[in-house]
Design a protein around this motif. Structure first.
Motif, short mmCIF file in Angstrom:
data_model
loop_
_atom_site.label_atom_id
_atom_site.label_comp_id
_atom_site.label_asym_id
_atom_site.label_seq_id
_atom_site.Cartn_x
_atom_site.Cartn_y
_atom_site.Cartn_z
N ALA A 41 41.66 10.78 29.21
CA ALA A 41 42.10 10.83 30.61
C ALA A 41 42.21 9.43 31.20
N THR A 42 41.33 8.53 30.81
CA THR A 42 41.40 7.16 31.30
C THR A 42 42.66 6.46 30.81
N TRP A 89 33.29 15.71 25.44
CA TRP A 89 33.49 15.25 26.81
C TRP A 89 33.81 13.76 26.86
N ALA A 148 37.40 13.42 25.96
CA ALA A 148 38.26 13.85 27.06
C ALA A 148 38.32 12.78 28.15
N ILE A 149 37.20 12.15 28.46
CA ILE A 149 37.18 11.11 29.49
C ILE A 149 37.98 9.89 29.05
N SER A 201 45.56 7.87 32.63
CA SER A 201 45.59 7.38 34.01
C SER A 201 46.23 6.01 34.08
N TRP A 245 51.07 13.08 27.45
CA TRP A 245 49.84 13.73 26.99
C TRP A 245 50.15 14.86 26.01
N ILE A 255 42.64 18.33 30.40
CA ILE A 255 42.25 18.09 29.02
C ILE A 255 41.04 18.95 28.65
N ALA A 256 40.06 19.04 29.54
CA ALA A 256 38.88 19.86 29.27
C ALA A 256 39.25 21.33 29.12
N TRP A 311 43.20 10.79 37.75
CA TRP A 311 42.14 10.79 36.73
C TRP A 311 41.34 12.09 36.72
N PRO A 312 40.83 12.61 37.86
CA PRO A 312 40.12 13.90 37.81
C PRO A 312 41.00 15.05 37.36
N ILE A 315 41.33 14.92 33.58
CA ILE A 315 40.09 15.36 32.93
C ILE A 315 40.00 16.88 32.95
#
Length: 245
Positions: free
Chosen positions: A109-110, A102, A105-106, A113, A216, A152-153, A145-146, A149
């Motif tokens: 994603a950051t 996780w 992934a964050i 973003s 990505w 990717i998750a 951003w959400p 995430i």
């Protein structure tokens, strides 16, 4: 008779009282007469093979194919267990799962973003629009951003049960790479089409998101897989006579 010999002779008749009373001697490096744990395990394996009707081919050591799988039943008894025929996981696929999925992934994603924010600023600036950073920042934080995430998750298997993400089968890894290649080619071709044939409003609305998805997917493919992700857009640009500059 020297001092060491007298001390060794005295210890035979008198009990040891301190460390100085222990006679000095070289350790015995000869092979032990008792069986080692390895030899005991080999004998035990040979007995199990004999009971199962298998020939003893383990004279040179314990082989992985001769290992007997055991499990503890509900009543506490040890029961034999055969390996699952559907277990096609490999050490490479097991080690491919990171320890902090996780967090990875964050962080990814950051970073993406930030790419989305940059592309949105560039598209707005390209068409001489007034740059208002608050709406761009809000769109990046609360929408891009959400969404990144969640995507990717999903592709990393974080939204599935933990038993599935612990060891990912090789077939799933191959299928995921194929999906990455398809997304990279479709997103790249669509990005080229939008920036060349669509109006400025469509570019400002679509280019940042499509460009981020393309980046990505190429990143997920790795160094050699990224070549397959840019072949489609390259052929599409050449076929439609789009210039580089």
């Amino acid at each position: 008779m020297n001092r060491k010999q007298r001390r060794a002779q005295d210890t035979k008749s008198t009990p040891l009282k301190s460390a100085e009373d222990i006679p000095l001697a070289r350790p015995d490096f000869t092979r032990p007469t008792t069986k080692t744990l390895y030899e005991i395990a080999a004998e035990r394996q040979a007995e199990l093979n004999a009971k199962a009707g298998k020939p003893d081919t383990n004279s040179g050591g314990i082989k992985p194919e001769n290992v007997v799988h055991l499990k503890i039943g509900k009543d506490g008894q040890i029961e034999p267990q055969s390996p699952s025929p559907n277990d096609t996981t490999t050490p490479e696929s097991a080690s491919a799962v990171p320890e902090t999925p996780w967090l990875d992934a964050i962080l990814l994603a950051t970073s993406l973003s930030a790419v989305h924010f940059t592309l949105e600023v560039l598209t707005v600036h390209q068409y001489a629009q007034d740059l208002h950073f608050p709406p761009i920042i809000r769109h990046t934080i609360f929408v891009a951003w959400p969404t990144l995430i969640a995507i990717i998750a999903l592709f990393h298997g974080l939204l599935f049960p933990a038993s599935f993400t612990r060891t990912i089968p090789a077939q799933i890894l191959l299928l995921r790479q194929i999906v990455y290649v398809a997304i990279a080619n479709i997103a790249g071709c669509y990005l080229i089409n939008v920036t060349n044939d669509k109006g400025y409003y469509a570019v400002m609305k679509s280019a940042p998101g499509i460009g981020t998805i393309w980046v990505w997917s190429v990143l997920e493919l790795g160094l050699f897989g990224a070549l397959a992700g840019v072949v489609g857009p390259g052929i599409y640009a050449w076929w439609n006579d789009y210039g580089i500059f």
